[in-house]
Scaffold this active site. Structure first.
Site, PDB file in Angstrom:
ATOM      1  N   SER A 128      54.567 -19.522  47.729  1.00  0.00           N
ATOM      2  CA  SER A 128      55.608 -18.675  48.333  1.00  0.00           C
ATOM      3  C   SER A 128      55.290 -17.229  47.987  1.00  0.00           C
ATOM      4  O   SER A 128      54.617 -16.956  46.978  1.00  0.00           O
ATOM      5  CB  SER A 128      56.970 -19.047  47.738  1.00  0.00           C
ATOM      6  OG  SER A 128      57.927 -18.037  48.016  1.00  0.00           O
TER       7      SER A 128
ATOM      8  N   TYR B 123      63.167 -21.365  41.114  1.00  0.00           N
ATOM      9  CA  TYR B 123      62.215 -21.418  42.234  1.00  0.00           C
ATOM     10  C   TYR B 123      61.052 -20.450  42.011  1.00  0.00           C
ATOM     11  O   TYR B 123      59.882 -20.817  42.138  1.00  0.00           O
ATOM     12  CB  TYR B 123      62.958 -21.079  43.528  1.00  0.00           C
ATOM     13  CG  TYR B 123      62.139 -21.212  44.786  1.00  0.00           C
ATOM     14  CD1 TYR B 123      61.923 -22.445  45.367  1.00  0.00           C
ATOM     15  CD2 TYR B 123      61.582 -20.086  45.390  1.00  0.00           C
ATOM     16  CE1 TYR B 123      61.174 -22.564  46.532  1.00  0.00           C
ATOM     17  CE2 TYR B 123      60.833 -20.198  46.555  1.00  0.00           C
ATOM     18  CZ  TYR B 123      60.635 -21.439  47.122  1.00  0.00           C
ATOM     19  OH  TYR B 123      59.892 -21.556  48.268  1.00  0.00           O
TER      20      TYR B 123
HETATM   21  C1  BGC Z   1      61.882 -19.553  50.381  1.00  0.00           C
HETATM   22  C2  BGC Z   1      62.786 -19.136  51.520  1.00  0.00           C
HETATM   23  C3  BGC Z   1      62.793 -17.614  51.651  1.00  0.00           C
HETATM   24  C4  BGC Z   1      61.382 -17.035  51.650  1.00  0.00           C
HETATM   25  C5  BGC Z   1      61.371 -15.516  51.613  1.00  0.00           C
HETATM   26  C6  BGC Z   1      60.527 -18.933  50.569  1.00  0.00           C
HETATM   27  O1  BGC Z   1      59.646 -19.355  49.580  1.00  0.00           O
HETATM   28  O2  BGC Z   1      61.809 -20.970  50.336  1.00  0.00           O
HETATM   29  O3  BGC Z   1      64.094 -19.614  51.318  1.00  0.00           O
HETATM   30  O4  BGC Z   1      63.410 -17.258  52.878  1.00  0.00           O
HETATM   31  O5  BGC Z   1      60.667 -17.530  50.536  1.00  0.00           O
HETATM   32  O6  BGC Z   1      62.240 -15.004  50.644  1.00  0.00           O
END
Ligand code: BGC
Length: 275
Positions: A160, A173
């Site tokens: 991410s 996360y």
């Molecule tokens: C998340 C999303 C988010 C995106 C940008 C991703 O890794 O799972 O929920 O919209 O990052 O912030």
């Protein structure tokens, strides 16, 4: 032996087997379909979403290649071992692993339960470890098959932008994705000698269920777009096409890298004026 220069742009993954975790929806589904478009046979992993996984398999078969549904909780060692054994029994081997399965359990730290912390670390980080370990074992057992690929195996981590962008309210996360980045790079260093290629993709905001609340409502979408220089939300196929390239021999000299597929989100758009 196949050389990089004569690679065609169709069937770039012909005869290869790809296992995509969390492939019944969202980014995983997009990757599974894109890999199938290039001739790969696909193992569609899911958890508690059999109907959607079977739909993905049907779509893949309609493209003229084969696919298989395997249910497994990637955070469970026994589930992951059985999943890989089944994939190898059914398709002979696994050539490409895509560590895609991921979850969010959002809360400010003072309200975050231990379960919310642990679930995210278990799926996003430990799940990638368990699947990568089985994949590396299988790649080493099978060895190089030059007619298929210059590499003995490929692993792609779906991380991410939050592997580098801090994210208030989502500490579990962001921590899991930062950990994933270092795991990916360390593994790349470790298995290069086995001719196994390891890379990552860092998606930005991609239109899936995980972030539905930030794109479904027009006001939320407007504020999200302020964070994306290219001024559009991403689609799963944006990730699928890059995943195909990373899995193919066209990217044979790319190793330990993360490609940000985020419309520029990681460019600190707040600094586009001022600073
Ligand atoms: C998340 C999303 C988010 C995106 C940008 C991703 O890794 O799972 O929920 O919209 O990052 O912030």
């Amino acid at each position: 032996m196949k050389s990089v220069s004569r690679l065609a742009c169709v069937d770039r993954l012909k005869n290869q087997v790809v296992l995509v975790t969390g492939a019944s929806s969202g980014i995983g589904r997009g990757i599974a379909l894109a890999m199938a478009d290039e001739g790969a046979r696909v193992v569609v992993n899911h958890i508690r979403d059999r109907a959607s996984a079977e739909e993905v398999v049907r779509e893949i078969r309609s493209k003229g290649t084969d696919a298989l549904v395997l249910e497994a909780d990637v955070s469970r060692e026994d589930h992951v071992e059985v999943m890989f054994a089944s994939a190898v029994r059914e398709f002979g081997t696994v050539d490409i692993l895509v560590n895609n399965a991921g979850i969010q359990r959002d809360a400010p730290v003072h309200e975050m339960t231990f379960q919310e912390w642990q679930a995210v670390i278990d799926v996003n980080l430990t799940g990638a470890f368990l699947c990568s370990r089985e994949a590396v074992r299988e790649f080493r057992r099978r060895g190089l098959i030059p007619e298929r690929s210059i590499a003995a195996g490929k692993i792609i981590f779906i991380s991410s932008v939050h592997q580098v962008i801090p994210w208030s309210g989502h500490c579990n996360y962001a921590a899991s994705k930062g950990g994933l980045m270092q795991f990916m790079k360390s593994l790349a260093q470790e298995v290069a000698r086995d001719r196994i290629r390891v890379n990552g993709i860092a998606p930005g905001a991609i239109r899936t269920d995980i972030n539905r609340e930030s794109w479904e409502d027009p006001a939320a979408l407007e504020s999200l777009l302020k964070l994306i220089p290219l001024n559009r939300i991403g689609e799963p196929r944006d990730i699928g096409s890059v995943a195909v390239w990373l899995a193919s021999d066209e990217s044979d000299y790319v190793h330990g890298a993360t490609i940000f597929v985020d419309g520029g989100m990681a460019l600190y758009p707040g600094f586009s004026s001022g600073g």
